[in-house]
Design an enzyme around this catalytic site. Structure first.
Site, PDB file in Angstrom:
ATOM      1  N   LYS A  64       4.884  -6.497  -4.438  1.00  0.00           N
ATOM      2  CA  LYS A  64       5.641  -6.023  -3.283  1.00  0.00           C
ATOM      3  C   LYS A  64       7.059  -6.573  -3.417  1.00  0.00           C
ATOM      4  O   LYS A  64       7.232  -7.774  -3.695  1.00  0.00           O
ATOM      5  CB  LYS A  64       4.995  -6.535  -1.985  1.00  0.00           C
ATOM      6  CG  LYS A  64       3.635  -5.899  -1.673  1.00  0.00           C
ATOM      7  CD  LYS A  64       3.780  -4.469  -1.206  1.00  0.00           C
ATOM      8  CE  LYS A  64       2.453  -3.939  -0.634  1.00  0.00           C
ATOM      9  NZ  LYS A  64       2.582  -2.531  -0.205  1.00  0.00           N
ATOM     10  N   LYS A 117      -3.225   8.908  -0.862  1.00  0.00           N
ATOM     11  CA  LYS A 117      -3.823   7.958   0.084  1.00  0.00           C
ATOM     12  C   LYS A 117      -4.463   8.742   1.223  1.00  0.00           C
ATOM     13  O   LYS A 117      -3.756   9.275   2.092  1.00  0.00           O
ATOM     14  CB  LYS A 117      -2.725   7.029   0.589  1.00  0.00           C
ATOM     15  CG  LYS A 117      -3.197   5.778   1.262  1.00  0.00           C
ATOM     16  CD  LYS A 117      -2.015   4.911   1.654  1.00  0.00           C
ATOM     17  CE  LYS A 117      -1.614   3.931   0.563  1.00  0.00           C
ATOM     18  NZ  LYS A 117      -0.543   3.012   0.998  1.00  0.00           N
TER      19      LYS A 117
HETATM   20 MG    MG Z   1       2.772   1.605  -0.983  1.00  0.00          MG
END
Ligand code: MG
Length: 366
Positions: free
Chosen positions: A160, A260
């Site tokens: 991240k 997703k």
């Molecule tokens: Mg993502």
């Protein structure tokens, strides 16, 4: 399969709010999670057949506009009554709540037929490569965390990043592991100007992809980045519907796609999206929401679709959760996980585990 319009004769929809401690806080550009709240949806039909889904909306509307408390209300006031009445709720947006009801309906239907989700959607793999996601943290902790994950067997790592935490972590990991399959996820935190320069500076590190560098609605900006950067630009938060996917493909706004189900509004939408993206030959993977085992089991089936040729965010929940409602699957020595082939989604929450984690239950009857 069923879409937002569920078919069948349901007797009850039960919503179960759970809170699960995280092994350690998860920090990304959009905020820090200290515990994982989730909503489990249990549907039961008039024959007593049961199905399960999960709504992994975060506690705060920081990843997308959807959030846990809002999803709970939408499920209770609109989606559950509509599912029981066998009609479409006509709900706009709220894809995670919509997808949770749909997943439960799909699970019920497939269990009744004795078919696994993987088989039903045409998943072609028995094992899928898992990518371990490492949050924002101090560089020494981050290198230690990556080292730990590689020791566990992972062969793909995603860091991240956000402005100010971008070049340094990537350089530190790349220096130690020159050949690692390494990606970054910015969660839409970069913008024009100085911050954006960091994105081109990342080009020298040979990343597999940069995920969602700019804001979700900035498709033109992403199309420009695709031209400017050597690193493939991947989109996650932007990918909200089949219509948006068509725009992304037409504009050349991405070179890889995160598929997703929670963000697309369910399994049916994810399968349709897979077909559209595969048709254009863009690489894909199944993105994760640090969800519980119910959501992860469904993600595994999606990750096993033939077009998902990048390591998926399907690390076992034991990587980040201190407990789960199902027994976590395990990572295999080669960094893959096994796709469930039992009927339905392949897992059922265990009552004893659930009792430890439940915060509230509401049952809506037909
Ligand atoms: Mg993502």
């Amino acid at each position: 399969m069923v879409g937002q319009f569920p078919v069948g004769r349901l007797r009850a929809v039960e919503l179960i709010r759970v809170s699960v401690p995280l092994l350690e806080p998860i920090e990304a550009a959009h905020g820090t999670e200290h515990e994982r709240w989730s909503i489990l949806v249990r549907v039961e039909d008039v024959d007593g057949d049961v199905g399960w889904g999960e709504c992994p909306a975060l506690v705060a509307p920081t990843y997308s506009s959807e959030w846990h408390e809002g999803a709970w209300t939408i499920l209770l006031a609109h989606l559950a009554p509509a599912a029981l009445a066998g009609r479409s709720a006509g709900v706009k947006d709220h894809p995670m709540a919509v997808g949770a009801i749909e997943a439960a309906m799909v699970d019920l239907e497939l269990r009744r037929r004795g078919v696994s989700l993987a088989e039903a959607i045409g998943a072609s793999r028995d094992e899928v490569a898992a990518c371990a996601v490492v949050g924002v943290m101090a560089i020494d902790s981050l290198v230690a965390q990556v080292s730990k994950r590689l020791g566990e067997g992972y062969r793909s790592i995603k860091l991240k990043v956000r402005p100010g935490h971008d070049i340094e972590p990537v350089a530190a990991v790349r220096a130690r592991w020159p050949d690692l399959d390494l990606s970054v996820d910015a969660n839409g935190s970069f913008a024009d100007g100085d911050h954006r320069r960091a994105l081109s500076d990342l080009d020298e590190f040979g990343l597999t992809y940069i995920e969602q560098p700019l804001a979700a609605d900035d498709l033109v900006g992403h199309a420009r980045l695709v031209q400017e950067l050597d690193t493939p630009v991947a989109l996650d938060e932007s990918v909200t519907s089949l219509g948006v996917i068509e725009s992304i493909l037409a504009m050349g706004a991405a070179r890889a796609i995160s598929l997703k189900p929670a963000r697309l509004g369910g399994l049916v939408a994810a399968v349709d999206a897979h077909a559209a993206v595969a048709d254009r030959g863009l690489p894909m993977w199944c993105g994760g929401m640090f969800e519980l085992g119910v959501g992860r089991a469904a993600a595994l089936a999606v990750a096993a679709l033939p077009g998902c040729n990048i390591a998926s965010d399907v690390a076992p929940t034991s990587t980040y959760l201190a407990a789960d409602v199902v027994e976590a699957y395990e990572l295999r020595a080669d960094g893959t996980v096994t796709v469930p082939r039992q009927a339905g989604v392949g897992v059922v929450p265990e009552p004893a585990r659930l009792d430890q984690l439940v915060v509230a239950r509401r049952t809506v009857l037909a």
